[in-house]
Design a protein around this motif. Structure first.
Motif, PDB file in Angstrom:
ATOM      1  N   ASP A   1      36.150   5.461  18.062  1.00 52.29           N
ATOM      2  CA  ASP A   1      36.665   5.192  16.821  1.00 52.29           C
ATOM      3  C   ASP A   1      35.997   4.485  15.732  1.00 52.29           C
ATOM      4  O   ASP A   1      36.253   4.232  14.618  1.00 52.29           O
TER       5      ASP A   1
ATOM      6  N   LYS B   1      38.026  -6.118  24.120  1.00 52.45           N
ATOM      7  CA  LYS B   1      39.301  -5.657  23.471  1.00 52.45           C
ATOM      8  C   LYS B   1      39.887  -6.506  22.104  1.00 52.45           C
ATOM      9  O   LYS B   1      40.443  -5.683  21.499  1.00 52.45           O
TER      10      LYS B   1
ATOM     11  N   TYR C   1      36.997  -1.030  19.354  1.00 55.65           N
ATOM     12  CA  TYR C   1      36.168  -0.876  20.636  1.00 55.65           C
ATOM     13  C   TYR C   1      37.253  -0.339  21.496  1.00 55.65           C
ATOM     14  O   TYR C   1      38.522  -0.999  21.461  1.00 55.65           O
ATOM     15  N   THR C   2      37.104   0.334  22.675  1.00 50.57           N
ATOM     16  CA  THR C   2      38.299   0.688  23.521  1.00 50.57           C
ATOM     17  C   THR C   2      37.616   0.384  24.946  1.00 50.57           C
ATOM     18  O   THR C   2      36.522   0.736  25.224  1.00 50.57           O
TER      19      THR C   2
ATOM     20  N   SER D   1      36.784  10.637  13.667  1.00 54.87           N
ATOM     21  CA  SER D   1      37.546  10.609  14.463  1.00 54.87           C
ATOM     22  C   SER D   1      38.448  11.578  13.873  1.00 54.87           C
ATOM     23  O   SER D   1      39.193  12.431  14.700  1.00 54.87           O
TER      24      SER D   1
END
Length: 244
Positions: free
Chosen positions: A82, A58, A63-64, A148
Motif C-alpha cells: 500500500d 500495525k 503497513y500490513t 495500488s
C-alpha cells in the motif's frame, strides 16, 4: 583461466544450494548450544519482542502485518504494497537509516527475524525506521495510489503446473549453448539456471522450456531491482539457451 573459472562456477551452481552461508551455519551451531543449556525459556524474550513489534507496526499507516494462526512467532512479515514501494526499497532504507538487516525482502513484503540475541533497542530502531520511511522525502502518496491501482496487473506468482522439461538437467548442462534476446527466448530450451535472490528459488532451470510467464516474471524481477543469480547476462537483455 577466466573461462575455466566460469565453467567451474557453473558446475558448482548445478550441485550446491542457491543460498550458501557460513554465517547461517555458524548461527545454527550457536543456537543448538544455547538450546542445550536453556531449552525452556530461550525463545520467550524474542517471541515477546516480535509481538510488540507487530503491535507497533500495525499502528503505522501504510503497513500490513501478515498474521494468522500457527505462523512462526519468531518471524514478522510486513506488507508494504500500500506504500507504492517494493520490499526491496524499504529494506534498503531500513538498512541505511537504522542498520536494520531483514531476513527476506520481496516485491510486496519484508520479513524480519527475531532471535535470542534480539533486544528492545532493535525493536525501537525497527519501528523508527518504518516511521522514517513514510516521512522521508522519497515517499509520496501519488506514487502509492498509482502502485495500488496497478497492482492487479502484475504477474501472477501463484504456483503453476505447465512446466515442460525437454532435456534432463545433465543433458542441458553439456549441450551446446547460444545466447538469444530475452524477447526471443519463449519456447526455447533454457541453458542456464536463473534464480532471483532473494528468495533463492530458481525461476527456470537447464533443460526446461522457457514460457511466456517465466519471461514476464524475470522482467518484473529486473524492474524491481531483484538480484538474478546464475544468469549470464546481468542486464537480462539476453538468456542462454540449448542449441539443439
Amino acid at each position: 583461466m577466466a573461462k575455466l573459472e566460469g565453467h567451474f562456477s557453473k558446475c558448482l551452481q548445478s550441485l550446491q544450494t542457491t543460498s550458501p552461508s557460513l554465517l547461517l551455519l555458524a548461527s545454527l551451531d550457536a543456537t543448538t548450544s544455547q538450546l542445550s543449556q536453556n531449552p525452556s525459556t530461550i525463545f520467550d524474550n524474542p517471541v515477546h519482542l516480535a509481538m510488540e513489534a507487530k503491535h507497533k507496526i500495525k499502528l503505522i499507516p501504510g503497513y500490513t502485518i501478515l498474521d494468522f494462526p500457527n505462523i512462526d512467532p519468531l518471524r514478522v512479515t510486513v506488507g508494504v504494497f500500500d506504500l507504492g514501494f517494493s520490499g526491496y526499497e524499504v529494506d534498503d532504507f531500513l538498512f541505511m537509516d537504522q542498520k536494520v538487516v531483514s531476513e527476506l525482502p520481496g516485491p510486496r513484503f519484508i520479513t524480519l527475524p527475531f532471535c535470542p540475541g534480539t533486544c528492545k533497542e532493535h525493536v525501537d530502531r525497527l519501528i523508527l525506521g518504518f516511521k522514517n520511511f513514510i516521512s522521508s522525502p522519497n515517499f509520496n502518496l501519488e506514487r502509492s495510489h498509482t502502485f495500488s491501482h496497478s497492482i492487479n496487473k502484475r504477474v501472477d506468482l501463484e504456483p503453476w503446473i505447465d512446466i515442460k522439461m525437454e532435456l534432463a538437467p545433465r543433458e542441458a548442462f553439456f549441450a551446446k549453448k547460444k545466447k538469444v534476446s530475452i524477447e526471443d527466448a519463449v519456447g526455447k530450451i533454457c541453458g542456464e539456471l536463473v534464480c532471483p535472490f532473494p528468495p533463492g528459488i530458481p525461476i527456470t532451470t537447464p533443460g526446461e522450456v522457457i514460457s511466456e510467464r517465466v519471461i514476464q516474471i524475470l522482467l518484473q524481477c529486473k524492474d524491481e531491482g531483484v538480484k538474478l543469480v546464475g544468469v549470464s547476462d546481468p542486464l537480462l537483455s539476453s538468456i542462454l539457451i540449448c542449441d539443439v
